[in-house]
Design an enzyme around this catalytic site. Structure first.
Site, PDB file in Angstrom:
ATOM      1  N   GLU A 356       1.012  -1.211  -0.049  1.00 50.56           N
ATOM      2  CA  GLU A 356       0.005  -0.120  -0.035  1.00 50.56           C
ATOM      3  C   GLU A 356       0.873   1.149   0.101  1.00 50.56           C
ATOM      4  O   GLU A 356       0.804   1.995   1.029  1.00 50.56           O
ATOM      5  CB  GLU A 356      -0.957  -0.027   1.250  1.00 50.56           C
ATOM      6  CG  GLU A 356      -2.036   0.996   1.076  1.00 50.56           C
ATOM      7  CD  GLU A 356      -2.986   0.959   2.451  1.00 50.56           C
ATOM      8  OE1 GLU A 356      -3.755   1.795   2.398  1.00 50.56           O
ATOM      9  OE2 GLU A 356      -2.745   0.280   3.522  1.00 50.56           O
ATOM     10  N   HIS A 381      -4.800  -4.464  -0.393  1.00 50.62           N
ATOM     11  CA  HIS A 381      -4.454  -3.420  -1.375  1.00 50.62           C
ATOM     12  C   HIS A 381      -3.200  -4.003  -2.330  1.00 50.62           C
ATOM     13  O   HIS A 381      -4.053  -3.673  -3.638  1.00 50.62           O
ATOM     14  CB  HIS A 381      -3.744  -2.473  -0.594  1.00 50.62           C
ATOM     15  CG  HIS A 381      -4.722  -1.520   0.382  1.00 50.62           C
ATOM     16  ND1 HIS A 381      -5.819  -0.875  -0.009  1.00 50.62           N
ATOM     17  CD2 HIS A 381      -4.979  -1.706   1.774  1.00 50.62           C
ATOM     18  CE1 HIS A 381      -6.608  -0.360   0.949  1.00 50.62           C
ATOM     19  NE2 HIS A 381      -5.951  -0.812   2.104  1.00 50.62           N
TER      20      HIS A 381
END
Length: 516
Positions: A356, A381
């Protein structure tokens, strides 16, 4: 030597002329090859292998008419919702026919969502904050603090505790509730000015979570909060939920606290109550996800607790993760000994946040490598995954999906225009992925539909159609932490909902066009 170069140049020119001639002689042949190329790309897109039945094809035509119109209008007025910060794009999104279609669509499950931002803020503002014995402490700098208590808690260094009911009476309900919302939400009409960089928005984000947690972790509010959170997703046509939770200590009015085992029991009781009230709901689980900024001794305790909870609540606890701003936290490799020891428990699954970040070649970016080597069940993510082809290859071969949270990545300053989100490449290549909403209450998104819409319009591209939406819903069940029997039951329920949805859309079309 110059003569040889000249001959070579002439020879190259002849080759180019011949190639040009071969392609230009027959335009129809060129166009046929072009159509074949486009068909190949269409087959590779997420959902490209799905064959729609006759009713689905008609509904798809309806959907794509609305989608194409929205794209065409965006070309002319340069106002495309996924290309604009969500805080500014939300009003136009809510008016979108595509969004309204997605709202009605059964979306399966949401697999990446956090405890303190599950439930719409309306519950905290209009219900929980009106309950008696709630105190507020407002220092000069955020965060603000809330606590339920039978009498005023001891004052903090830079602020005094005041009953919320008193402040609301003094300031006026409308004004106080607007202030309260501002402390619980990241929303701002000027996102670029208010949050000029990723660290500033993360600081503000964590401040909202701190403020909300004092209200949410009060025992009578805690179970009501999660029940209402389940309800909000259920109303958005989501049938299954996995919640990442820090397992915060839940407190009573007298200041006593419950431990992590008791908090897990509270989750179980709430999930069971909601499913009893809604038998067609497929259930909910938690992923124990404490803060990543700890030392190795604390991480060992976390993993031991995760194994204990998994053994004690096998149907409720899905596994383990870490939370907090990844760029500022220690990388996964700092805890390899602890994670490898934890992996000795075959029932403990990892669901790591990884990648991320916008950086490449850093320890944080390389969390993706460690996550896949640690046999993560899913990757949270995975924003940087496109920069790691070997991780992508291994994830595809092992069936490890990326949990894509488009609005979160935009609001938290990883990408401004969702057309440029790296997961667009995952869509075009049929990569295993799911769409989730991360912290929808913090940015006042609509449960899961807002992220589905932004992914479908912004990431998947103009030609992605009903097949892509259908595959995303199927993926959310297939890649969930449910057991095989639970997945089979959930999939049967989803197909039932899907067929009803398609029939309703089909009948609406016939009515609209006087075909009945």
């Amino acid at each position: 030597m110059p003569r040889l170069i000249a001959i070579s140049a002439l020879g190259l020119l002849a080759v180019l002329l011949l190639a040009h001639s071969a392609y230009s002689v027959d335009v129809n042949e060129f166009l046929a090859q072009r159509e074949q190329f486009l068909a190949e790309e269409s087959s590779r897109i997420l959902g490209g292998s799905i064959t729609l039945n006759a009713d689905e094809q008609l509904v798809n035509n309806m959907l794509m008419t609305a989608k194409t119109l929205e794209y065409d209008q965006s070309f002319s007025n340069l106002d495309f919702a996924p290309a604009t910060n969500f805080f500014l794009a939300k009003p136009s999104m809510l008016q979108s026919e595509v969004f309204k279609f997605i709202q009605q669509m059964p979306k399966g499950g949401v697999l990446h969502i956090h405890d303190i931002a599950v439930t719409p803020l309306e519950f905290l503002i209009n219900d929980a904050s009106y309950r008696p014995n709630l105190y507020v402490c407002s220092p000069p700098q955020d965060p603000v603090f809330f606590q339920f208590a039978s009498s005023a808690p001891a004052n903090l260094v830079d602020c005094q505790w005041t009953l919320v009911s008193d402040r609301r009476a003094q300031e006026g309900p409308q004004q106080f509730d607007a202030w309260l919302r501002s402390k619980l939400s990241l929303y701002t009409p000027t996102p670029q000015e208010t949050y000029p960089n990723i660290n500033s928005v993360w600081t503000a984000f964590e401040n909202t979570l701190i403020a909300a947690s004092g209200i949410i972790t009060y025992a009578p509010v805690f179970t009501d909060y999660f029940y209402q959170g389940l309800q909000s997703f259920y109303d958005d046509n989501v049938q299954y939920i996995e919640i990442r939770t820090t397992l915060p200590l839940v407190y009573d009015l007298d200041g006593t606290f419950t431990d992590e085992v008791q908090v897990t029991q509270l989750y179980k009781d709430t999930f069971d109550r909601f499913k009893s009230d809604n038998p067609d709901f497929s259930g909910a689980k938690i992923i124990f996800a404490p803060l990543r900024r700890v030392d190795t001794a604390t991480m060992t305790k976390y993993l031991e607790l995760a194994s204990q909870l998994k053994a004690q609540f096998p149907d409720v606890v899905a596994g383990f993760d870490l939370v907090g701003q990844e760029d500022l936290g220690p990388p996964l490799k700092d805890f390899l000994s602890q994670f490898l020891a934890g992996a000795a428990d075959p029932n403990l699954h990892y669901f790591f946040h990884a990648g991320e970040t916008n950086w490449h070649g850093t320890d944080v970016d390389e969390n993706l490598i460690d996550a896949i080597l640690l046999n993560a069940t899913r990757i949270g993510h995975g924003f940087a995954v496109a920069k790691h082809p070997s991780v992508m290859d291994m994830a595809r071969s092992k069936g490890v999906p990326v949990e894509v949270c488009p609005i979160s990545n935009q609001v938290l300053s990883l990408v401004a225009d969702l057309r440029n989100h790296p997961a667009a490449m995952l869509f075009t290549n049929g990569f295993p992925l799911v769409i989730s909403s991360d912290d929808p209450a913090s940015w006042e998104a609509v449960a899961l539909s807002s992220d589905f819409y932004m992914a479908f319009m912004g990431l998947a591209g103009r030609k992605a159609d009903l097949r892509t939406l259908k595959q995303l819903a199927i993926n959310s069940i297939m890649f969930s932490a449910m057991s095989t029997d639970e997945k089979n039951s959930a999939m049967a329920e989803w197909y039932k909902r899907w067929n009803t949805f398609i029939l309703n859309q089909y009948n609406n079309y016939k009515t609209k066009h006087n075909l009945i």
